[in-house]
Design a protein around this motif. Sequence first.
Motif: not given
Lengths: 425, 527
Positions: A106-108, A110-111, A154, A184-185, A189-191, A193
């Motif tokens: 579960e790594r962040a 990029s878009v 996102r 929700p977490a 996941q995105l790196d 904001s």
Amino acid sequence: MEQELRTGGGDNLRAAHSSVCFSGGLIDGPRIQQLLLHCATALESNDVTLAQQAMWVLNNIASSQGDPSQRLTSWLLRALVARACRLCGPAGATQSAAARAPAPRERAMSVTELAEYVDLTPWHRFGFTASNGAILRAVVGSAAVHVVDLSVTRCMQWPTLIDMLSKRPGGPPALRITVPSARPAVPPQLDVSDEEIGLRLANFAKSKGVQLEFSVIKCGSPSPSPTSSPPKKQAALCQDLASVLSDRQSLGLRDGEALVVNCQSWIRHVAPGSRDAFLDAVRALNPCLVTVTDEDADLDSPSLATRIAGCFDFHWILFDALDTSAPRDSPRRVEHEAAVGRKIESVVGADDADGAERSESGARLAERMRRNGFAAVVFDEEAVGEVRRLLSEHATGWGVKREEDMLVLTWKGHGAVYTGAWTPN
Amino acid sequence: MEVEATPTTAVSSSGGAAQLPPPGPPAKKKRALPGMPDPDAEVIALSPKTLLATNRFVCEICKKGFQRDQNLQLHRRGHNLPWKLRQRSGKEVRKRVYVCPEPSCVHHDPSRALGDLTGIKKHFCRKHGEKKWKCDKCSKKYAVQSDWKAHVKTCGSREYRCDCGTLFSRRDSFITHRAFCDALAEESAKARAEAPPAEDGSSAAAVVPPPAPPPPPPPAPLRQQPPPPAPHHAEQRNEPETNATEPVQFAPPPPPQVPVLSQTSVSAANVSAGSSSSVAGTSQSLLGGMFAPSSMASAPQFQNLVGGVGRPERALPAKPPSLCLATDASSSIFSAPVSAERQQFAPPPPPSPSPSPHMSATALLQKAAQMGATSSSSSFLRGLGLDVSSSPGASSSGQQHHQEAAMQVSLPDTSLQQWPPRLEPEPAPGLSAGLGLGLPYDSTGAQVCLPELMMGQSSLFSGKPATLDFLGLGMSPTGAPAGRGLPAFIQPIGMAGTGAGAAETFGAGRGAQATPWERNPSSSPIL
């Protein structure tokens, strides 16, 4: 004595569950499910011995690199073990908190990686496409459109809407997109904001001649401390969100704009007991359209065994689809599987529904919407056509069917994701 | 079969290989030029018939033909030849290059020979051979089957190409990618910069540097006044930090002043609708200035701070709305960064040691443009000193999880060490290992097997006491937990997931296990 562990071909017993040979015995989908149920029953009744035995067998079948059944079993087992830890009193509790360590991989991202992620299968984009089609239709004639986006992906949904709006006869409306600061977490996941996303979207919109205003609204309390447990975070999130939605000021609603509330993979994170209240809050905003997309499964039974069976039955669909969409060692695929593993853990790992994922099927959601004063908006042929076009670009096996006024994404005939559009009565 | 093997320095073959000029004085081995074969290589000239033949390599024993030498050798192994005959002829095999038999072909010349037999075969087929394979959709013809297959796969599918080079076969994927791709950001910035001057004098001259610009010149004092809307390019040439090629350069703002912008972005919710009339002298006023087109057009004064931000003021006047500057600025500060990014594309000097995390919005975009959307982006964010966890919501948990994950990987070792002492009293110590759950998981994915644990799995179902505490629960038959609970044993499972997948530990014991239930099927009610 040597152990044979061979994978048999697709079996007759269940449509596409493949089978595993284990010391001469055939273990296939139904039998894995039986094992899981035994394990569940054992856990429910605190029969540790039986639980251990079941886990031992499952352990020998499970493999995160095997065929879809094996992979799914490995994630289920992981969740069961985490739960078993919690059986063991205080000592277990700390361990269980630790055992609820997030899934590997579960790594962040990029878009652009996220864009790729959501497109591995039509699982997400199905909802995007259908909802955008409904939105497009609902805002015909409006000069200003405001979308409140409640989603876990996102803003991956919006570039295509912007594109469609830019081509609208009569010119595009002025568009606003608002997202809550809390969500929700869960993966992906995105790196970057939300602000950064908004920046890029606005840039893109401009390149298409669409005016876009992007806002992030702060939700209630400050971010929960990193040490608080996920369920607490989730519960806090729900409250924050409910209060934010009730606050017209903070949402910055304006007169004359067509308001759309987009709930994409969102409802299942709202505690079942609070869903009606949530929908009330939504309705109070008087939106012209509410789009709801979620997984078409009932995973909110109070019975653990039912939930486990449900997980196996439902999540198998995506695992099987992934098996045809990507090679076994594909990191993208493993990310998707890990995300499902996360869901399973949420469903199976605890009985307390607050903050956990509890999906309800499309049919039940539809009923809930009606109960809360919403009427269904039918998807027009154009929207359906877009969906079909999308599915044709993916592996054969994906399909779409109409169920009442909703559309359901199917894989090999099994319902996977439902999407619906609603308007207040 | 006509085969001639000629050293490059010799002449003549039936294939018409020409003579190569003798190689230069080779005191040391010369490296062959690209396209030029190794001068020491053996030139083989095969006839067309040979090239197209499918079974050139024949087994001397059974006369079976093979397309490639490797396949023949593999086949020969199956004949169980005495070792003498297994060797190929003793001479050293020289590197071989192949020429095309077609005299008019450029590869007919030994100096342009191709190094690969398969290559020369394909070449001959493609160029000089009959095109036997035809695509149904577009009627394109191919001589080589693999070429045809490759074409048929993609024929008819329109491919969309993003400026960053990525190809997409699906339109929606292309659109989505494009919206977020750095390539678009740069392009738009360029487009804005090059727009013809309306009242935007400076925008015409202002140019965005390419994605990987050299480090920016040291920040000049920011007091350069923006010219009034009418362009005065000459003025700009005097700027000390001007880049040689551009008449106008965005003055990179000194780092401490940059954060202003993003601070405002975060406080968006707090900025009320009055920002356009907000007070002078604060950072917010700068944005207020930006939001009010009229004030921008006539604003000759730089606000001292965020000089770079001030630049767009003169660049923007003519078209504020389309730049997403909302007249109601209450929650729309994100339009601000859009304009601010213009100046950010003239890269600011590397962020100060403690940049405000909120500068991320614009600096990120610009940095991302520099570095491209690589997977290292998350690490460079941290490298920028940005505390990713300051971003709301998910990313904090994401980072948190990383930390947790890192912490927990080490646990399996310690917990495992607790294992052996517990084993003694247990009736079936090997079961735990059999379950594989206790195995530590190291970074390469190899399972570390402690041999002393891998024993006696058969005891699982053989007449031992009913309660087999192989999970180390320390539980009595009634199921009451002992004080320790599910200790070391289960713990690694949860942790091990932080490796490449929990199930890998799960599967650890698989290979070495017995199959106890065969012996005592009645003990395994499940199956």
